[in-house]
Design an enzyme around this catalytic site. Structure first.
Site, PDB file in Angstrom:
ATOM      1  N   ASP A 150       0.791  -1.224   0.000  1.00 29.42           N
ATOM      2  CA  ASP A 150       0.000   0.000   0.000  1.00 29.42           C
ATOM      3  C   ASP A 150       0.822   1.273   0.000  1.00 29.42           C
ATOM      4  OD1 ASP A 150      -2.528  -1.212   0.003  1.00 29.42           O
ATOM      5  OD2 ASP A 150      -2.333  -1.663   2.122  1.00 29.42           O
ATOM      6  N   ASP A 162      -7.003  13.910 -37.967  1.00 29.94           N
ATOM      7  CA  ASP A 162      -7.561  13.330 -39.182  1.00 29.94           C
ATOM      8  C   ASP A 162      -8.973  13.904 -39.339  1.00 29.94           C
ATOM      9  OD1 ASP A 162      -7.841  11.653 -41.398  1.00 29.94           O
ATOM     10  OD2 ASP A 162      -8.765  10.078 -40.190  1.00 29.94           O
TER      11      ASP A 162
END
Length: 761
Positions: free
Chosen positions: A16, A453
Site C-alpha cells: 500500500d 484526421d
C-alpha cells in the site's frame, strides 16, 4: 511469448505504499533469471520479465518473507513454474478477502512449491503489517488496524498505570512500545536479510530503541503508535485510488438472461459467448457489449461515457456492458466476451498504465536512493559531532539525531508522483480517456499542436443528408422516391438517405428493376414512376437542370457536400445534398484546445474543397489530398520546427503519423478503438476529450509539484526546528507519516475532477 523470455503478472496483497513497492522490486530483482520488474503500489501489481529458467518459486518465497501475499493472475499471462500442490498464503494482517469481483478475471495464489511454502509461512506471521484495509471489507477489520488499536490501548493503559505506580516508569512504556515495535523490527530484520538495511522499519526501530537508551521511553512508545496510525491512514487513502477504477467492475451485472431454443434462462454473465442473444429488461444493466438485435429503447451510458443524457438506441446500434436500459425490453447480440468488454478493457489498460513510470517518477526514484543514505549521514553527524567536537550534551544531540532519522523517511516523496498519476489515469478512464502510462500523461500537457484526421475523427465518419431541394416535386416526395429507390442498398449515400427518411417518419415502398449504372447512379421504378438518382452530370443526360439550381449545386459543392439529383419520369424532381458532418462537439473541442494554447491542424486525404469547408466551419487549418506518408512527413516537419505534436486519428490508416508524433491518440468507438497503435485513446469519440486530456495532464503535473513541495517542505521545516530544539520525536514522526497522508490525499483530489473542463488546466 517465447520459451526464453516471459512476462508474469502478479497481484501483491498488502502493498500500500512506495516503500513496499521498492522492497518488493529489489527482492524480485535478486532472483536469477529475472530481467526486469515493474511494481505499482497504486495498482497493487508486479510484472516480472524473466527467462524460462527463472525460479519464480524462490522469488515468491522471498516476497512472502517480507510479509506480502503474492497472487498470480492466471488470465493475464504465464505463472511460471507453478505446481498445483500448495500456495504461499498472505501474512496475517493481509486479510484482503478473496477480492471477489475485484480482479476482473481468474486468479490464484502463486504456488511456491511445498518446501518453499512450508519454509516461508512461519517467517511471514505478523511480519509486514501493511494491511491498511481490506479490498472488500472495512478498514478497521484488518489485522493492521487491530494491531494499531492494541498499541494505542497499551499506550493509554501505560499512561494510566504510571499515574498510580510511578515506579513502573519507564518499563511500562517500554512494554507498550513493544506491542507495536516487535512486528516493525521483524520486518526490518527480514528486509536486511534480503539486502535492504535502510528501510523505514529500520529507521523506526533504531529511533525507538535509541530513545529508550536516552530515557525517552514514553516518547518512543508514542512514536511507534503514531507510526502505525500514519501507515494505517496512508493505506486507507491509497486504497481509494486503487478502488476507484476497480469499482467499474461492479457496474457489470453478475448474471444475464440468455435466450436459447426459444427459452430464457439466467446464466453467469462471464459465460456469455460471442453471438449469444440476451434479453435486457427495462431498468437492468446490460451484461455484455453487443448490438441490439430487436427493440427500441434509451440507454443511460453515463457509467461508461460520463454523458448524463440517455441515448436512443434501436436495431444494430451498439451497447456497452454496465450501461442501463431505461425504457423497454431489448434483445442484444453479444459481440465481446466478458474479459474483452469495454469496462474490462478500460480496467486492464489503466492497471497496465499504472505499472509504467513517468519521467518525473523515475527521477524521484533515483533521487530517493541518494536522499535516504544522505539523511542517515546527516542524522549521525547531528548526533555525534556536537558532543564530540564541541562538548554538547550526548542525550540532547542523540535525541535530535534520532528525530532527524525519522524525518528522513522518503515515503511521502516517493509516493508524490505515482499517487497523482494513478488518480489521473483512473479519473480519465472513467470518462473514456485512456492513456498508456505516466509518460504519456506527462507528455500530453506539453503538446503545442494537435493534428487531426478528418473522416471519423473530426467528423462522424458517415454522410448525412444536409439539404433537400424540391424542383417539380416537393421535398417530402423527393426524399420518399429517393429512399424507395435506395431501399436495400448498403452504399454510404444510400444509407444516409434511408436514415433521413426514417427520421422523418416516411413510409417507404420498394422500387422494382433497380440497378446501378457505373459512374452515374441508380435507376428503378417506384410504382409506375421511372426514377434515376445520380450525379448532376449524369442527370443532365436525362433532363435539363435550370441555371439557378445548377448554381445552387455548385454552392453546395463548395460547402463540401455531395449532391445527388433525382429524375422522375424524365423530369427534374429535386436535389439531395449530403456530407460527412463534423461531430457535435468538434468546434467546441477545437476552441477548447485553443483556450489551452494548443493550435489545431486537419490532415486529410479528402479533396481540398471538402477539407476547406469542414475546416472553415471548425476554425482550424486544413491540409488536404494527403497520402499516409504525407501525414507522417507533415508531423515530422512540425516536430522539427520545435512543436510538440499530438496526432489524432483512427489508429489504423494513420499509423505512420501516429507513430511519428510525440503522442498518438486513437479516436474510436467502444471495442473498436485502436489501442494497440496509439499512446492514448478517446474511447467515446469526443473531440472535447482531447482538450480534456491536455487539461488533466497539466492539472496532474501541478498536483505532483504540490506533492513534492509538501513532502520536502515539511521535512525541511521539521529538520530546522529539530536541530534548534523546538520539536522532537513526536513531531518528527508526524512530519513523515503526516506528509505521506497529505500527499496521498492531495493526489486523490484528481479523482474528483468532474467533466475535466479544459479551462481548469
Amino acid at each position: 511469448m517465447s520459451a526464453t523470455a516471459q512476462k508474469t503478472r502478479f497481484r501483491i496483497e498488502g502493498m500500500d505504499c512506495a516503500g513496499c513497492a521498492a522492497k518488493i522490486d529489489k527482492v524480485a530483482r535478486r532472483t536469477p533469471g529475472v530481467n526486469d520488474v515493474m511494481v505499482s503500489a497504486t495498482a497493487g501489481t508486479m510484472v516480472v520479465d524473466h527467462d524460462a529458467a527463472a525460479d519464480l518459486d524462490d522469488m515468491a518465497k522471498r516476497v512472502a518473507s517480507l510479509g506480502y501475499g503474492i497472487v498470480g493472475d492466471a488470465r493475464r499471462g504465464s505463472i511460471g513454474a507453478a505446481k498445483a500442490s500448495s500456495t504461499i498464503p498472505p501474512a496475517p494482517g493481509h486479510d484482503h478477502g478473496d477480492d471477489a469481483g475485484q480482479d476482473h478475471g481468474s486468479k490464484r495464489k502463486y504456488d511456491s512449491g511445498p518446501a518453499a511454502a512450508a519454509k516461508a509461512a512461519p517467517e511471514m506471521a505478523d511480519l509486514h503489517g501493511h494491511d491498511h484495509g481490506t479490498d472488500d471489507g472495512l478498514w478497521w477489520e484488518s489485522t493492521k488496524a487491530r494491531l494499531t488499536i492494541a498499541c494505542g490501548a497499551a499506550l493509554g493503559a501505560a499512561f494510566v498505570l504510571v499515574q498510580f505506580y510511578p515506579a513502573s516508569d519507564p518499563w511500562i512504556f517500554i512494554a507498550a512500545m513493544a506491542v507495536g515495535l516487535i512486528p516493525i523490527a521483524r520486518r526490518a530484520v527480514m528486509a536486511a536479510v534480503n539486502g535492504m538495511p535502510f528501510t523505514i522499519e529500520t529507521l523506526m526501530t533504531v529511533a525507538a530503541i535509541g530513545a529508550v537508551f536516552i530515557d525517552a521511553s514514553e516518547e518512543a512508545a508514542a512514536v511507534v503508535f503514531l507510526f502505525l496510525v500514519g501507515e494505517l491512514l496512508e493505506g486507507v487513502a491509497a486504497g481509494r485510488a486503487r478502488a476507484s477504477i476497480k469499482a467499474l467492475a461492479s457496474l457489470v451485472p453478475k448474471t444475464a438472461l440468455l435466450e436459447r431454443d426459444g427459452k430464457t434462462m439466467e446464466v453467469p454473465a462471464e459465460s456469455l459467448a460471442i453471438g449469444s442473444t440476451i434479453l435486457v429488461r427495462p431498468g437492468d444493466r446490460i451484461p455484455a457489449d453487443g448490438l441490439i438485435h430487436s427493440g427500441q429503447t434509451s440507454i443511460d451510458e453515463s457509467p461508461v461515457t460520463g454523458e448524463s443524457v440517455p441515448k436512443p438506441k434501436g436495431p444494430d446500434d451498439q451497447v456497452f456492458a454496465g450501461t442501463i436500459n431505461q425504457d423497454a425490453a431489448i434483445r442484444v447480440k453479444v459481440t465481446a466476451e466478458a474479459q474483452d468488454n469495454t469496462i474490462s478493457r478500460i480496467i486492464r489498460l489503466v492497471e497496465e498504465a499504472q505499472e509504467t513510470k513517468a519521467p518525473t517518477e523515475r527521477f524521484i526514484d533515483r533521487f530517493s536512493k541518494y536522499y535516504t543514505p544522505g539523511v542517515m549521514v546527516v542524522a549521525a553527524l547531528i548526533a555525534l559531532v556536537p558532543p564530540m567536537a564541541f562538548g554538547g550534551d550526548w542525550n540532547e544531540w542523540v535525541y535530535k539525531g534520532l528525530a532527524v532519522l525519522l524525518i528522513g523517511c522518503p515515503c511521502a516523496l516517493v509516493i508524490s508522483t505515482p499517487a497523482a498519476i494513478a488518480a489521473s489515469l483512473s479519473a480519465g478512464a472513467r470518462r473514456g480517456m485512456l492513456m498508456k502510462g505516466g509518460a504519456v500523461l506527462e507528455q500530453l500537457g506539453k503538446i503545442t499542436v494537435a493534428a487531426f484526421d478528418k473522416t471519423g475523427t473530426l467528423t462522424e465518419g458517415k454522410p448525412k443528408v444536409t439539404d433537400i431541394i424540391g424542383a417539380e416535386r416537393s421535398e417530402a416526395d423527393t426524399l420518399k422516391l429517393a429512399a424507395d429507390l435506395e431501399t436495400g442498398s448498403s452504399h454510404p449515400l444510400a444509407t444516409a438517405i434511408l436514415a433521413e427518411a426514417k427520421a422523418r417518419g416516411i413510409q417507404l415502398g420498394s422500387a422494382t428493376d433497380s440497378r446501378a449504372i457505373g459512374g452515374e447512379g441508380v435507376v428503378g421504378k417506384s410504382g409506375e414512376i421511372d426514377l434515376f438518382l445520380g450525379s448532376p452530370q449524369a442527370a443532365e443526360k436525362r433532363t435539363s437542370i435550370p441555371r439557378d439550381l445548377m448554381a445552387r449545386i455548385v454552392a453546395l459543392n463548395d460547402e463540401g457536400k455531395t449532391v445527388s439529383v433525382l429524375v422522375a419520369d424524365g423530369r427534374l424532381a429535386g436535389l439531395i445534398a449530403m456530407r460527412d458532418e463534423p461531430r457535435e462537439d468538434a468546434k467546441r473541442g477545437i476552441q477548447a484546445l485553443a483556450d489551452l494554447g494548443v493550435s489545431a491542424v486537419m490532415l486529410t486525404g479528402d479533396n481540398k474543397r471538402t477539407a476547406a469547408a469542414i475546416a472553415a466551419a471548425l476554425g482550424l487549418e486544413p491540409k488536404a489530398e494527403l497520402l499516409p506518408q504525407d501525414k507522417q512527413r507533415i508531423v515530422g516537419e512540425l516536430r522539427a520546427a520545435g512543436q510538440t505534436v499530438a496526432k489524432i486519428g483512427d489508429g489504423i490508416n494513420d499509423a505512420p503519423a501516429l507513430a511519428a508524433a510525440d503522442v498518438g491518440i486513437a479516436m474510436g468507438g467502444g471495442t473498436d478503438v485502436a489501442l494497440e497503435t496509439a499512446d492514448a485513446a478517446v474511447l467515446h469519440g469526443r473531440v472535447m476529450d482531447v482538450a480534456g486530456m491536455v487539461a488533466l495532464s497539466r492539472a496532474t503535473m501541478s498536483n505532483i509539484w504540490q506533492n513534492i513541495t509538501i513532502a520536502l517542505g515539511l521535512k525541511a521545516v521539521f529538520l530546522v526546528t529539530t536541530v534548534i530544539g523546538v520539536t522532537g520525536l513526536w513531531p518528527a514522526i508526524l512530519a513523515d507519516t503526516g506528509a505521506t497522508v497529505l500527499v496521498t490525499a492531495n493526489a486523490m483530489r484528481l479523482l474528483g475532477r468532474k467533466g475535466l473542463k479544459p479551462a481548469e488546466g
